[in-house]
Scaffold this motif. Structure first.
Motif, mmCIF file in Angstrom:
data_model
loop_
_atom_site.group_PDB
_atom_site.id
_atom_site.type_symbol
_atom_site.label_atom_id
_atom_site.label_comp_id
_atom_site.label_asym_id
_atom_site.label_seq_id
_atom_site.Cartn_x
_atom_site.Cartn_y
_atom_site.Cartn_z
ATOM 1 N N ARG A 270 0.603 -1.443 0.119
ATOM 2 C CA ARG A 270 0.445 0.380 0.190
ATOM 3 C C ARG A 270 0.997 1.666 -0.219
ATOM 4 O O ARG A 270 0.303 2.281 -0.417
ATOM 5 N N ALA A 271 2.021 1.098 0.852
ATOM 6 C CA ALA A 271 2.863 2.646 0.395
ATOM 7 C C ALA A 271 3.632 2.550 -0.712
ATOM 8 O O ALA A 271 4.044 3.653 -1.376
ATOM 9 N N ALA A 272 3.628 1.553 -0.491
ATOM 10 C CA ALA A 272 4.015 1.538 -2.502
ATOM 11 C C ALA A 272 3.371 2.328 -3.938
ATOM 12 O O ALA A 272 3.695 2.229 -5.164
ATOM 13 N N VAL A 313 -5.752 -1.927 -7.769
ATOM 14 C CA VAL A 313 -6.321 -2.295 -6.894
ATOM 15 C C VAL A 313 -6.105 -3.924 -6.518
ATOM 16 O O VAL A 313 -6.481 -4.576 -7.903
ATOM 17 N N ALA A 314 -5.640 -4.510 -6.056
ATOM 18 C CA ALA A 314 -5.362 -5.706 -5.653
ATOM 19 C C ALA A 314 -6.422 -6.693 -4.590
ATOM 20 O O ALA A 314 -6.127 -5.861 -3.681
ATOM 21 N N HIS A 315 -6.584 -7.396 -4.701
ATOM 22 C CA HIS A 315 -7.638 -8.245 -3.885
ATOM 23 C C HIS A 315 -6.905 -9.651 -3.413
ATOM 24 O O HIS A 315 -6.688 -10.378 -3.905
ATOM 25 N N VAL A 316 -6.839 -9.492 -1.733
ATOM 26 C CA VAL A 316 -5.743 -10.505 -1.395
ATOM 27 C C VAL A 316 -6.671 -11.806 -0.354
ATOM 28 O O VAL A 316 -7.595 -11.326 0.073
ATOM 29 N N ARG A 317 -7.428 -12.584 -0.931
ATOM 30 C CA ARG A 317 -7.728 -13.701 0.353
ATOM 31 C C ARG A 317 -7.102 -14.974 -0.171
ATOM 32 O O ARG A 317 -6.610 -15.024 -0.400
ATOM 33 N N ILE A 318 -6.644 -15.556 1.933
ATOM 34 C CA ILE A 318 -6.353 -16.198 2.291
ATOM 35 C C ILE A 318 -7.654 -17.501 3.523
ATOM 36 O O ILE A 318 -8.016 -16.841 3.643
#
Length: 388
Positions: A270-272, A313-318
């Motif tokens: 996010r900081a990037a 935007v990227a969505h990460v699901r674990i």
């Protein structure tokens, strides 16, 4: 590799033995013949040559050598020459048993026994005693047994040498495979460490260059992200180099990353400048270390690809279940073009590395464009059933 020892030429050895047999037989001509026996003459010398010379060619012409020697033996006996020439037949039978096959040598043994029986029976009365017959037949059997036993020992020794060569070749193949696997593991680790950090640095450097004249605060923030990311990458590289120098994981300066480090990775991304959402379910504590690292690297590499090639935007699901971990990273793509990682000029090493990591643990890996645009990476990693 040691150079093989060079022995004497077999043809020379056989010729020397043949000459020795001829000399021994000729010397026996000096013995006093019996009353019913003939002294040696020119024909005895000719038969002596036929009895001994064929040994020089018995390897190439075994049956011819045997036929000539046995024929000369019978002629020598029928002419009643003194000094029974059995030694040359014994030596020839030994050579045939040593250098030929067992079946052929058994035939040669039977032929020699038959020839000896006829030759002894043809001797004048009073020359041959029962003990002479027994000793001759025993000597024939011993000659054959000695040659056959030595041949069997040579065959076993040759088989052992061949087995040793095969084992050495297999050991070298396993060593090469282990080196190749280690190189692949190192390449994956270096790619995972460097690619993500350098992508963040490149993005932030571009942001800083564009806003340095108009927004000093934003430029300073970009430089701070570059500093933090570079420092973390150097720490990871030092840790990996320490592992390579010492040969085990104890050399690591900090624990290997895992699913518990995903929030920090998301914050760094996010900081990037990339918007990232994180959805996590299940308990991370029960995930094996290898699966834990593999899942982290899949998320890390997927976010790196989104930074370089994907949308905003990227969505990460674990999802951590009872039997395994499922990881999914998606993005919406760029508004002007929906290009996935492999189609936008990249080398494809990231996707290959992720697939190899997942398959190493017996998992399933999918990566490709989404129907509505963007890209999706999905990995399922079981807790058991793969290599460690």
């Amino acid at each position: 590799m040691p150079r093989p020892r060079r022995g004497l030429d077999p043809r020379l050895t056989d010729a020397v033995v043949a000459v020795g047999l001829f000399v021994v037989l000729v010397l026996s001509f000096g013995a006093t013949p019996g009353a019913a026996q003939r002294p040696a003459d020119v024909w005895a010398w000719a038969l002596a040559l036929l009895l001994t010379a064929p040994y020089a060619v018995h390897r190439r012409y075994p049956w011819g050598a045997l036929a000539v020697v046995l024929a000369a033996l019978l002629a020598f006996s029928l002419l009643h020459y003194a000094a029974f020439p059995g030694v040359s037949v014994f030596v020839l039978l030994f050579g045939l048993a040593l250098h030929g096959g067992r079946r052929d040598s058994l035939v040669a043994l039977a032929a020699s026994v038959a020839a000896f029986v006829v030759a002894l029976a043809a001797q004048p009365a009073g020359v041959v005693t029962p003990s002479d017959v027994v000793s001759t037949l025993l000597a024939t059997a011993v000659a054959w047994l000695a040659g056959d036993n030595l041949r069997q020992r040579r065959l076993r020794w040759t088989a052992m040498e061949e087995r040793t060569r095969l084992l050495e070749r297999e050991r070298e193949d396993r060593a090469r495979a282990a080196v190749a696997a280690e190189r692949l593991r190192i390449a994956r680790e270096l790619h995972d460490i460097v690619a993500h950090s350098m992508s963040v640095v490149a993005v932030q450097a571009g942001v800083g260059r564009h806003v340095i004249d108009t927004d000093v605060a934003a430029a300073g923030q970009a430089l701070a992200v570059i500093e933090t990311t570079s420092r973390d990458a150097l720490v990871d590289l030092r840790r990996m180099l320490g592992v390579l120098r010492r040969g085990d994981e104890v050399a690591a300066t900090r624990p290997m990353p895992g699913l518990t480090d995903i929030p920090g990775l998301v914050a760094e991304t996010r900081a990037a400048g990339l918007g990232v959402t994180l959805e996590s379910s299940g308990t991370v504590a029960d995930v094996p270390a290898g699966v834990n690292l593999a899942a982290y690297r899949v998320v890390q590499e997927s976010l790196t690809n989104v930074i370089k090639h994907g949308g905003a935007v990227a969505h990460v699901r674990i999802s951590c279940g009872e039997n395994g971990v499922e990881v999914e990273v998606t993005d919406g793509g760029r508004p002007e073009e929906h290009l996935g990682p492999p189609q936008s000029g990249g080398s494809g090493h990231g996707l290959l590395g992720m697939r190899e990591r997942v398959e190493l643990y017996g998992g399933q890996f999918e990566a490709g464009p989404r129907p509505g645009g963007g890209y999706r990476v999905r990995a399922r990693l079981p807790y058991a059933g793969g290599s460690s």
